[in-house]
Design a protein around this motif. Structure first.
Motif, PDB file in Angstrom:
ATOM      1  N   SER A  80       2.883 -13.239  -8.409  1.00 18.58           N
ATOM      2  CA  SER A  80       2.155 -13.205  -9.611  1.00 18.58           C
ATOM      3  C   SER A  80       1.872 -11.637 -10.103  1.00 18.58           C
ATOM      4  N   THR A  81       1.830 -11.584 -11.447  1.00 20.69           N
ATOM      5  CA  THR A  81       0.933 -10.244 -11.810  1.00 20.69           C
ATOM      6  C   THR A  81      -0.489 -10.576 -12.228  1.00 20.69           C
ATOM      7  N   LEU A  82      -1.177 -10.111 -11.719  1.00 22.48           N
ATOM      8  CA  LEU A  82      -2.750 -10.042 -11.876  1.00 22.48           C
ATOM      9  C   LEU A  82      -3.025  -8.872 -12.791  1.00 22.48           C
ATOM     10  N   VAL A  83      -3.600  -9.024 -13.935  1.00 20.55           N
ATOM     11  CA  VAL A  83      -4.337  -7.921 -14.730  1.00 20.55           C
ATOM     12  C   VAL A  83      -6.009  -8.031 -14.143  1.00 20.55           C
ATOM     13  N   LEU A  84      -6.475  -6.773 -13.746  1.00 23.43           N
ATOM     14  CA  LEU A  84      -7.814  -6.691 -13.709  1.00 23.43           C
ATOM     15  C   LEU A  84      -8.137  -5.623 -14.729  1.00 23.43           C
ATOM     16  N   ASN A  85      -8.954  -6.089 -15.748  1.00 25.52           N
ATOM     17  CA  ASN A  85      -9.311  -5.351 -16.911  1.00 25.52           C
ATOM     18  C   ASN A  85     -10.761  -4.877 -16.999  1.00 25.52           C
ATOM     19  N   LEU A 138      -6.360  -1.722  -1.463  1.00 22.84           N
ATOM     20  CA  LEU A 138      -5.081  -2.556  -1.480  1.00 22.84           C
ATOM     21  C   LEU A 138      -3.802  -1.568  -1.322  1.00 22.84           C
ATOM     22  N   VAL A 139      -3.863  -0.470  -2.041  1.00 19.43           N
ATOM     23  CA  VAL A 139      -2.888   0.468  -2.237  1.00 19.43           C
ATOM     24  C   VAL A 139      -2.235   0.989  -0.932  1.00 19.43           C
ATOM     25  N   GLN A 140      -2.802   0.788   0.307  1.00 19.43           N
ATOM     26  CA  GLN A 140      -2.504   1.138   1.702  1.00 19.43           C
ATOM     27  C   GLN A 140      -1.488   0.159   2.189  1.00 19.43           C
ATOM     28  N   GLN A 141      -1.879  -1.121   1.665  1.00 18.34           N
ATOM     29  CA  GLN A 141      -1.069  -2.447   2.293  1.00 18.34           C
ATOM     30  C   GLN A 141      -0.684  -3.246   1.055  1.00 18.34           C
ATOM     31  N   PRO A 142       0.095  -3.073   0.161  1.00 24.70           N
ATOM     32  CA  PRO A 142       0.173  -3.849  -1.160  1.00 24.70           C
ATOM     33  C   PRO A 142       0.286  -5.134  -0.873  1.00 24.70           C
ATOM     34  N   PRO A 143      -0.215  -5.890  -1.793  1.00 26.63           N
ATOM     35  CA  PRO A 143      -0.010  -7.755  -1.641  1.00 26.63           C
ATOM     36  C   PRO A 143       1.700  -7.835  -2.125  1.00 26.63           C
ATOM     37  N   LYS A 144       1.911  -9.102  -1.976  1.00 22.36           N
ATOM     38  CA  LYS A 144       3.153  -9.720  -2.546  1.00 22.36           C
ATOM     39  C   LYS A 144       2.416  -9.830  -3.973  1.00 22.36           C
ATOM     40  N   GLY A 145       3.648  -9.374  -4.954  1.00 19.68           N
ATOM     41  CA  GLY A 145       3.268  -9.575  -6.395  1.00 19.68           C
ATOM     42  C   GLY A 145       2.457  -8.250  -6.899  1.00 19.68           C
ATOM     43  N   ARG A 146       2.284  -8.267  -7.749  1.00 15.83           N
ATOM     44  CA  ARG A 146       1.583  -7.103  -8.534  1.00 15.83           C
ATOM     45  C   ARG A 146       0.198  -7.062  -9.174  1.00 15.83           C
ATOM     46  N   ILE A 147      -0.304  -6.121  -9.028  1.00 16.11           N
ATOM     47  CA  ILE A 147      -1.941  -5.968  -9.582  1.00 16.11           C
ATOM     48  C   ILE A 147      -1.931  -4.770 -10.676  1.00 16.11           C
ATOM     49  N   ILE A 148      -2.312  -4.981 -11.850  1.00 19.27           N
ATOM     50  CA  ILE A 148      -2.420  -4.034 -12.678  1.00 19.27           C
ATOM     51  C   ILE A 148      -3.972  -3.902 -13.160  1.00 19.27           C
ATOM     52  N   LEU A 149      -4.364  -2.695 -12.696  1.00 16.69           N
ATOM     53  CA  LEU A 149      -5.814  -2.339 -13.262  1.00 16.69           C
ATOM     54  C   LEU A 149      -5.656  -1.523 -14.391  1.00 16.69           C
ATOM     55  N   GLN A 150      -6.513  -2.019 -15.459  1.00 11.22           N
ATOM     56  CA  GLN A 150      -6.445  -1.447 -16.847  1.00 11.22           C
ATOM     57  C   GLN A 150      -7.865  -0.888 -16.998  1.00 11.22           C
ATOM     58  N   LEU A 151      -8.040   0.321 -17.252  1.00  5.08           N
ATOM     59  CA  LEU A 151      -9.291   0.696 -17.840  1.00  5.08           C
ATOM     60  C   LEU A 151      -9.482   1.245 -19.169  1.00  5.08           C
ATOM     61  N   VAL A 152     -10.198   0.673 -19.911  1.00  5.42           N
ATOM     62  CA  VAL A 152      -9.906   0.991 -21.541  1.00  5.42           C
ATOM     63  C   VAL A 152     -11.111   1.497 -22.116  1.00  5.42           C
ATOM     64  N   PRO A 153     -11.109   1.961 -23.257  1.00  4.83           N
ATOM     65  CA  PRO A 153     -11.928   2.551 -24.064  1.00  4.83           C
ATOM     66  C   PRO A 153     -12.155   1.232 -25.153  1.00  4.83           C
TER      67      PRO A 153
END
Ligand SMILES: [Zn+2]
Length: 371
Positions: free
Chosen positions: A66-71, A115-130
């Motif tokens: 899965s691709t999880l977005v953390l916003n 988590l970047v040291q040992q990335p999970p299966k799947g994808r995580i997108i962190l979005q930091l927004v204005p």
């Protein structure tokens, strides 16, 4: 635990001190977060839209799950100078944005850096927004338009570790009444538009759509936000506009609401000024349920699913049918004079996100979850 707690307090405090209430200061906060993440080995992409900066940081691999977005939004509402001096007292971190939502942002950043040291299966997108506090069109909406989306989205808005699965839609409407102007000493020669508006207001506020309810909401809301009318004290006003801020149920249709307003005031001019989609994430959605389980497991308490009266950036994902929830730590007084976040809840929040990601990776197969 202590180390994590200290790290989260330090990072959140740095973000509070940024005083990110203007485009320049928000951009500065975005750059700060970008270099913080890069220093911790997280690849960062910098975006800019109409002078406002934002970042996405992606770890893991597409097509592996899965691709999880953390916003998270970095902008905060204005405050007095003392609101931007972070202060720890009795397990609480006080300061503008601590609860809405710099604490959650810090927890998300620290988690990605780990988590970047040992990335999970799947994808995580962190979005930091204005721009979230001004409507979000220039921040999250822009990223979504650019294709920065996923299978499930968590916006770290303040929810006290409960999960907001739905949010009301926004319908802002101007209703302009016309009259006939005349000298104020002979009102019988004119037609007073302000009086006409006053006579119709109650009818508008109690139309049938206002009597409906849905699973998470007892009723829509209706706020008379502004009135414009009248020019001189010795004149019968020939124009009066009512500005309505209606928050409708996810089950309602904004077109039908507009139509019912038009039918109620056939002589007035009804104009839609702004529309924001509701969020209609299904409480039975497997991602929601997994998040609920992770929260109950780590927090040791039943997690409530609820509906938000106000709207957040979740709606931009919801527009594309992507399940999105608001989920953030415990605190109080966001937008108020003594905003704070419970420090322990920041630690719990990060642990819950970590456990949620682990569960997505291990237990749930992507095809299963997309059904
Ligand atoms: Zn917020």
């Amino acid at each position: 635990m202590i180390i994590l707690e200290e790290a989260l307090v330090r990072l959140t405090s740095s973000l509070i001190q940024m005083e990110s209430t203007t485009p320049e200061r928000i951009n500065y906060a975005v750059e700060f977060c970008a270099s913080w993440l890069q220093r911790h080995g997280v690849p960062v992409r910098l975006w800019e839209n109409q002078g406002l900066k934002m970042i996405t940081a992606t770890i893991g691999q597409a097509n592996a799950g899965s691709t999880l977005v953390l916003n998270g939004h970095l902008d905060v509402v204005p405050g007095h100078t003392e609101n931007f001096i972070p202060r720890v007292e009795a397990g609480r971190l006080h300061g503008r944005g601590s609860y809405d939502m710099l604490g959650a942002v810090a927890a998300m950043m620290a988690l990605i850096a780990d988590l970047v040291q040992q990335p999970p299966k799947g994808r995580i997108i962190l979005q930091l927004v204005p721009d979230e506090e001004k409507g979000g069109e220039l921040g999250s909406a822009y990223l979504v338009e650019q294709g920065s989306i996923g299978d499930f989205v968590i916006c770290g808005e303040p929810t006290n570790l409960d999960i907001a699965v739905q949010a009301k839609g926004v319908l802002q409407v101007k209703v302009e009444f016309s009259g006939i102007s005349a000298h104020g000493s002979r009102p019988w020669l004119g037609k007073n538009a302000i009086v006409a508006a006053m006579q119709k207001y109650n009818q508008l506020a109690t139309l049938d759509f206002m009597k409906e309810s849905s699973r998470f909401f007892p009723a829509p809301s209706f706020n008379l936000a502004k009135i414009e009318g009248g020019a001189a004290l010795n004149q019968v006003p020939d124009r009066c506009s009512l500005y309505l801020d209606i928050r409708y149920l996810p089950t309602q249709n904004p077109g039908d609401i507009l139509e019912s307003i038009r039918q109620a005031v056939p002589d007035a001019h009804v104009e839609m000024l702004r529309h924001g989609s509701p969020v209609t994430t299904d409480a039975c959605n497997p991602y929601v349920q997994t998040l609920q389980q992770s929260t109950a497991h780590i927090f040791g308490r039943e997690t409530v699913l609820f509906g938000q009266d106000g709207s957040a950036d979740t709606r931009f994902f919801a527009q594309y049918g992507i399940p999105a929830v608001e989920f953030g730590p415990i605190g109080a007084n966001h937008h108020g004079p003594d905003e704070y976040v419970e420090i322990e809840s920041l630690v719990l929040y990060q642990k819950i996100l970590r456990s949620f990601i682990k569960q997505l990776e291990g237990k749930v197969n992507r095809d299963e979850i997309e059904k």
